[in-house]
Design a protein around this motif. Structure first.
Motif, PDB file in Angstrom:
ATOM      1  N   THR A  32      46.766  32.333  33.281  1.00 27.73           N
ATOM      2  CA  THR A  32      47.644  33.212  34.050  1.00 27.73           C
ATOM      3  C   THR A  32      46.835  34.346  34.671  1.00 27.73           C
ATOM      4  O   THR A  32      46.981  34.652  35.851  1.00 27.73           O
ATOM      5  CB  THR A  32      48.759  33.785  33.157  1.00 27.73           C
ATOM      6  N   VAL A  33      45.975  34.960  33.875  1.00 29.52           N
ATOM      7  CA  VAL A  33      45.141  36.066  34.371  1.00 29.52           C
ATOM      8  C   VAL A  33      44.253  35.576  35.510  1.00 29.52           C
ATOM      9  O   VAL A  33      44.177  36.205  36.573  1.00 29.52           O
ATOM     10  CB  VAL A  33      44.289  36.667  33.234  1.00 29.52           C
ATOM     11  N   TYR A  34      43.584  34.438  35.318  1.00 27.65           N
ATOM     12  CA  TYR A  34      42.681  33.914  36.342  1.00 27.65           C
ATOM     13  C   TYR A  34      43.439  33.571  37.622  1.00 27.65           C
ATOM     14  O   TYR A  34      42.973  33.868  38.716  1.00 27.65           O
ATOM     15  CB  TYR A  34      41.928  32.682  35.835  1.00 27.65           C
ATOM     16  N   TYR A  38      42.638  35.474  41.055  1.00 33.66           N
ATOM     17  CA  TYR A  38      41.785  34.628  41.898  1.00 33.66           C
ATOM     18  C   TYR A  38      41.582  35.212  43.300  1.00 33.66           C
ATOM     19  O   TYR A  38      40.467  35.172  43.825  1.00 33.66           O
ATOM     20  CB  TYR A  38      42.359  33.203  41.972  1.00 33.66           C
ATOM     21  N   PRO A  39      42.622  35.771  43.933  1.00 34.38           N
ATOM     22  CA  PRO A  39      42.413  36.330  45.276  1.00 34.38           C
ATOM     23  C   PRO A  39      41.408  37.488  45.316  1.00 34.38           C
ATOM     24  O   PRO A  39      40.945  37.864  46.388  1.00 34.38           O
ATOM     25  CB  PRO A  39      43.805  36.819  45.695  1.00 34.38           C
ATOM     26  N   CYS A  40      41.040  38.045  44.176  1.00 30.56           N
ATOM     27  CA  CYS A  40      40.062  39.139  44.119  1.00 30.56           C
ATOM     28  C   CYS A  40      38.631  38.613  44.161  1.00 30.56           C
ATOM     29  O   CYS A  40      37.690  39.382  44.423  1.00 30.56           O
ATOM     30  CB  CYS A  40      40.258  39.952  42.848  1.00 30.56           C
ATOM     31  N   LEU A  41      38.451  37.346  43.909  1.00 28.21           N
ATOM     32  CA  LEU A  41      37.118  36.775  43.785  1.00 28.21           C
ATOM     33  C   LEU A  41      36.288  36.952  45.051  1.00 28.21           C
ATOM     34  O   LEU A  41      35.104  37.260  44.978  1.00 28.21           O
ATOM     35  CB  LEU A  41      37.215  35.291  43.407  1.00 28.21           C
ATOM     36  N   LYS A  49      36.369  43.181  52.546  1.00 21.43           N
ATOM     37  CA  LYS A  49      37.676  43.784  52.281  1.00 21.43           C
ATOM     38  C   LYS A  49      38.373  43.118  51.101  1.00 21.43           C
ATOM     39  O   LYS A  49      38.207  41.932  50.858  1.00 21.43           O
ATOM     40  CB  LYS A  49      38.577  43.643  53.511  1.00 21.43           C
ATOM     41  N   VAL A  50      39.194  43.919  50.418  1.00 15.02           N
ATOM     42  CA  VAL A  50      40.016  43.396  49.333  1.00 15.02           C
ATOM     43  C   VAL A  50      41.238  42.723  49.956  1.00 15.02           C
ATOM     44  O   VAL A  50      41.936  43.324  50.767  1.00 15.02           O
ATOM     45  CB  VAL A  50      40.453  44.526  48.379  1.00 15.02           C
ATOM     46  N   ASP A  51      41.479  41.481  49.577  1.00 19.64           N
ATOM     47  CA  ASP A  51      42.642  40.733  50.059  1.00 19.64           C
ATOM     48  C   ASP A  51      43.914  41.361  49.488  1.00 19.64           C
ATOM     49  O   ASP A  51      43.963  41.659  48.286  1.00 19.64           O
ATOM     50  CB  ASP A  51      42.503  39.287  49.576  1.00 19.64           C
ATOM     51  N   PRO A  52      44.955  41.577  50.301  1.00 25.19           N
ATOM     52  CA  PRO A  52      46.215  42.117  49.768  1.00 25.19           C
ATOM     53  C   PRO A  52      46.778  41.276  48.618  1.00 25.19           C
ATOM     54  O   PRO A  52      47.430  41.813  47.720  1.00 25.19           O
ATOM     55  CB  PRO A  52      47.149  42.108  50.972  1.00 25.19           C
ATOM     56  N   ALA A  53      46.507  39.969  48.626  1.00 25.16           N
ATOM     57  CA  ALA A  53      46.964  39.106  47.529  1.00 25.16           C
ATOM     58  C   ALA A  53      46.271  39.485  46.215  1.00 25.16           C
ATOM     59  O   ALA A  53      46.830  39.287  45.139  1.00 25.16           O
ATOM     60  CB  ALA A  53      46.722  37.636  47.861  1.00 25.16           C
ATOM     61  N   CYS A  54      45.078  40.041  46.321  1.00 29.03           N
ATOM     62  CA  CYS A  54      44.360  40.517  45.128  1.00 29.03           C
ATOM     63  C   CYS A  54      45.136  41.668  44.495  1.00 29.03           C
ATOM     64  O   CYS A  54      45.342  41.691  43.279  1.00 29.03           O
ATOM     65  CB  CYS A  54      42.957  40.946  45.516  1.00 29.03           C
TER      66      CYS A  54
END
Length: 120
Positions: A32-34, A38-41, A49-54
């Motif tokens: 669940t955590v991964y 995942y969008p932060c990877l 840039k940091v993805d908003p999904a992150c």
């Protein structure tokens, strides 16, 4: 009368077990955590840039980690990733919550002590 004593004993044991286990024992899973993070990877690996999904993923982890055990499980999932990451990747990963405007008090470090994580 004996039946009532047995029911009382079972009830007492159930309460005792729940009090030692903290009520529920369903800890958040690393899968669940991964999946949530995942969008932060991409950013951690070097994207600009940091993805908003992150940011949404971090918020989801915080929302799912309701108990102390959950929060310590999240930390335990992240710690091995930090141990295999480069210094630059750890630095970038530690910047993500701040860039999302989120208070994420788990220190992203190779040396974090997950037993001391208590709250978000």
């Amino acid at each position: 009368m004996a039946n009532l004593k047995i029911k009382t004993l079972v009830l007492f044991l159930g309460i005792l077990i729940m009090s030692f286990s903290g009520g529920t024992h369903a800890e958040i899973s690393c899968d669940t955590v991964y999946n949530d993070l995942y969008p932060c990877l991409g950013y951690v690996m070097g994207n600009s840039k940091v993805d908003p999904a992150c940011c949404s993923g971090i918020k989801a982890v915080i929302a799912e980690a309701k108990t102390k055990n959950d929060r310590q499980s999240v930390c335990s999932c992240l710690k091995p990733l930090a141990s295999s990451a480069s210094d630059d990747q750890i630095k970038r990963a530690s910047q993500v919550p701040k860039q999302c405007g989120i208070n994420f008090p788990i220190v992203i470090s190779r040396n974090v002590d997950c037993s001391k994580v208590k709250f978000f």
